[in-house]
Design a protein around this motif. Sequence first.
Motif, PDB file in Angstrom:
ATOM      1  N   LYS A  59       0.811  -1.222   0.000  1.00 17.09           N
ATOM      2  CA  LYS A  59       0.000   0.000   0.000  1.00 17.09           C
ATOM      3  C   LYS A  59       0.843   1.271   0.000  1.00 17.09           C
ATOM      4  N   GLU A 111      10.545  11.857  -1.415  1.00 23.53           N
ATOM      5  CA  GLU A 111      11.916  12.377  -1.310  1.00 23.53           C
ATOM      6  C   GLU A 111      12.923  11.244  -1.089  1.00 23.53           C
ATOM      7  N   GLU A 131       3.034  18.327   1.451  1.00 22.92           N
ATOM      8  CA  GLU A 131       3.346  19.063   2.688  1.00 22.92           C
ATOM      9  C   GLU A 131       2.534  20.350   2.824  1.00 22.92           C
TER      10      GLU A 131
HETATM   11  N1  CAA Z   1       2.569  10.195   9.367  1.00 24.34           N
HETATM   12  C1  CAA Z   1       2.026   9.498  10.382  1.00 24.34           C
HETATM   13  N2  CAA Z   1       1.051   8.579  10.201  1.00 24.34           N
HETATM   14  C2  CAA Z   1       0.597   8.386   8.946  1.00 24.34           C
HETATM   15  C3  CAA Z   1       1.117   9.091   7.843  1.00 24.34           C
HETATM   16  C4  CAA Z   1       2.159  10.030   8.096  1.00 24.34           C
HETATM   17  N3  CAA Z   1       2.766  10.710   7.119  1.00 24.34           N
HETATM   18  N4  CAA Z   1       0.456   8.683   6.727  1.00 24.34           N
HETATM   19  C5  CAA Z   1      -0.429   7.756   7.119  1.00 24.34           C
HETATM   20  N5  CAA Z   1      -0.347   7.576   8.456  1.00 24.34           N
HETATM   21  C6  CAA Z   1      -1.136   6.669   9.292  1.00 24.34           C
HETATM   22  C7  CAA Z   1      -2.541   7.207   9.515  1.00 24.34           C
HETATM   23  O1  CAA Z   1      -2.561   8.165  10.542  1.00 24.34           O
HETATM   24  C8  CAA Z   1      -3.291   5.936   9.845  1.00 24.34           C
HETATM   25  O2  CAA Z   1      -3.000   5.611  11.179  1.00 24.34           O
HETATM   26  P1  CAA Z   1      -4.202   5.216  12.197  1.00 24.34           P
HETATM   27  O3  CAA Z   1      -4.713   3.918  11.629  1.00 24.34           O
HETATM   28  O4  CAA Z   1      -3.507   5.061  13.511  1.00 24.34           O
HETATM   29  O5  CAA Z   1      -5.192   6.309  12.140  1.00 24.34           O
HETATM   30  C9  CAA Z   1      -2.610   4.901   8.959  1.00 24.34           C
HETATM   31  O6  CAA Z   1      -1.337   5.443   8.610  1.00 24.34           O
HETATM   32  C10 CAA Z   1      -3.355   4.627   7.677  1.00 24.34           C
HETATM   33  O7  CAA Z   1      -3.569   5.857   7.007  1.00 24.34           O
HETATM   34  P2  CAA Z   1      -4.994   6.352   6.491  1.00 24.34           P
HETATM   35  O8  CAA Z   1      -6.072   5.802   7.340  1.00 24.34           O
HETATM   36  O9  CAA Z   1      -4.926   7.839   6.337  1.00 24.34           O
HETATM   37  O10 CAA Z   1      -5.022   5.630   5.065  1.00 24.34           O
HETATM   38  P3  CAA Z   1      -5.824   6.106   3.772  1.00 24.34           P
HETATM   39  O11 CAA Z   1      -5.716   4.971   2.795  1.00 24.34           O
HETATM   40  O12 CAA Z   1      -7.169   6.606   4.102  1.00 24.34           O
HETATM   41  O13 CAA Z   1      -4.992   7.354   3.191  1.00 24.34           O
HETATM   42  C11 CAA Z   1      -2.987   8.544   2.571  1.00 24.34           C
HETATM   43  C12 CAA Z   1      -3.682   7.165   2.727  1.00 24.34           C
HETATM   44  C13 CAA Z   1      -3.650   9.348   1.453  1.00 24.34           C
HETATM   45  C14 CAA Z   1      -1.532   8.267   2.217  1.00 24.34           C
HETATM   46  C15 CAA Z   1      -3.083   9.310   3.911  1.00 24.34           C
HETATM   47  O14 CAA Z   1      -2.660   8.471   4.962  1.00 24.34           O
HETATM   48  C16 CAA Z   1      -2.245  10.561   3.968  1.00 24.34           C
HETATM   49  O15 CAA Z   1      -2.623  11.574   3.399  1.00 24.34           O
HETATM   50  N6  CAA Z   1      -1.103  10.514   4.678  1.00 24.34           N
HETATM   51  C17 CAA Z   1      -0.266  11.676   4.872  1.00 24.34           C
HETATM   52  C18 CAA Z   1       0.525  12.023   3.631  1.00 24.34           C
HETATM   53  C19 CAA Z   1       1.333  13.268   3.862  1.00 24.34           C
HETATM   54  O16 CAA Z   1       0.822  14.353   4.092  1.00 24.34           O
HETATM   55  N7  CAA Z   1       2.683  13.123   3.785  1.00 24.34           N
HETATM   56  C20 CAA Z   1       3.611  14.223   3.976  1.00 24.34           C
HETATM   57  C21 CAA Z   1       4.097  14.252   5.384  1.00 24.34           C
HETATM   58  S1  CAA Z   1       5.073  15.685   5.727  1.00 24.34           S
HETATM   59  C22 CAA Z   1       6.615  15.340   5.134  1.00 24.34           C
HETATM   60  O17 CAA Z   1       6.865  14.293   4.595  1.00 24.34           O
HETATM   61  C23 CAA Z   1       7.631  16.421   5.318  1.00 24.34           C
HETATM   62  C24 CAA Z   1       8.884  16.196   4.567  1.00 24.34           C
HETATM   63  O18 CAA Z   1       9.054  16.636   3.463  1.00 24.34           O
HETATM   64  C25 CAA Z   1       9.987  15.495   5.159  1.00 24.34           C
END
Ligand code: CAA
Length: 257
Positions: A59, A111, A131
Motif C-alpha cells: 500500500k 523524497e 506538505e
Molecule cells: N505520518 C504518520 N502517520 C501516517 C502518515 C504520516 N505521514 N500517513 C499515514 N499515516 C497513518 C494514519 O494516521 C493511519 O494511522 P491510524 O490507523 O492510527 O489512524 C494509517 O497510517 C493509515 O492511514 P490512512 O487511514 O490515512 O489511510 P488512507 O488509505 O485513508 O490514506 C494517505 C492514505 C492518502 C496516504 C493518507 O494516509 C495521507 O494523506 N497521509 C499523509 C501524507 C502526507 O501528508 N505526507 C507528507 C508528510 S510531511 C513530510 O513528509 C515532510 C517532509 O518533506 C519530510
Amino acid sequence: MSYETLLTESRGAVALVTLNRPKALNALNSTVMAELADALAGFGKDETVGAIVLTGCEKAFAAGADIKEMQGIDFVDAYLGDFIFGWEAIASVRKPMIAAVSGFALGGGCELAMMCDVIIASETAKFGQPEITLGVIPGMGGSQRLTRAIGKAKAMDLVLTGRMMDAAEAERAGLVSRIVPAERLMDEALEAAAKIAAFPRAAVLMAKEAVNRSFEATLSEGLRFERRLFHSLFATADQKEGMAAFIEKRKPEFSNR
Ligand code: CAA
C-alpha cells in the motif's frame, strides 16, 4: 542486523531493505531514519554487496515524514535538532540504490525514493509532495530533487497543490525509470540490482558519481570530471578483462580490481 522498523537481507550481491511500519503506511519517524542510515551505511561497507534495493509494502513505499511525531515540534526544536535527522547519510550512499515503489510515495516518501538512483514503480504507485496541505513545505529535498527530475512546471504544480501523480504520469515526467505490474515489482527491482552488482564495482560507483555530478557542476566541469574518471578506469584489471572478453567473444570474469 535486526531493526525495529526495517527488514534487511542480502540476496547474493544485492541488499534488500524493506520499510516495515505498514500500519502507519511506513511513515518515516526518527527511528526509521536512524535505522535506515545505519543499515545503508552497513551495506555500503559490506564488500559482498554491489547494489541495494529499498522498498516498502504494497500500500505504501512511505507516506511521508511521521506527522504524529512532527506535530508537537516547535521552530527551536526543529532548528537545533536539525530536523529531519539522517537523510544526508541516505543520500550519500555510494553504491547504487533502486527504489521499488508500490502505493503511496508521498512527502518524505517521495523524497526518499528520489534519493535512490533508479525508481521502479508498480502500476499502483502514487507520488506527491503534499506538505503544503499540512502548512509546511518539503523538507528532505523535494523542492530541489523533484524540480531537477521533472522540471519547474510539474514540480510547482505538485508542491503548490499537493496533488498526487500516478505511475504513468511520473514515468512521462521522468521521475520513474520503469513501470511494472504490481506482482513483478520486486523481481524487476532485484534483477536490475543483481545486473548492476555483477558489473565491475569501480566502474559502477564512478558511473553513479559522474551522473550525480551533472546536478552539481557546470557542463564543462562535469565533462572534465567524467573524462578523468573514464581515464582512471583504464588502471583497473576489470577494464582489461571486459575488453579482452569482448574481443575473444566470451563472458567476462570481473574481479572488482
Ligand atoms: N505520518 C504518520 N502517520 C501516517 C502518515 C504520516 N505521514 N500517513 C499515514 N499515516 C497513518 C494514519 O494516521 C493511519 O494511522 P491510524 O490507523 O492510527 O489512524 C494509517 O497510517 C493509515 O492511514 P490512512 O487511514 O490515512 O489511510 P488512507 O488509505 O485513508 O490514506 C494517505 C492514505 C492518502 C496516504 C493518507 O494516509 C495521507 O494523506 N497521509 C499523509 C501524507 C502526507 O501528508 N505526507 C507528507 C508528510 S510531511 C513530510 O513528509 C515532510 C517532509 O518533506 C519530510
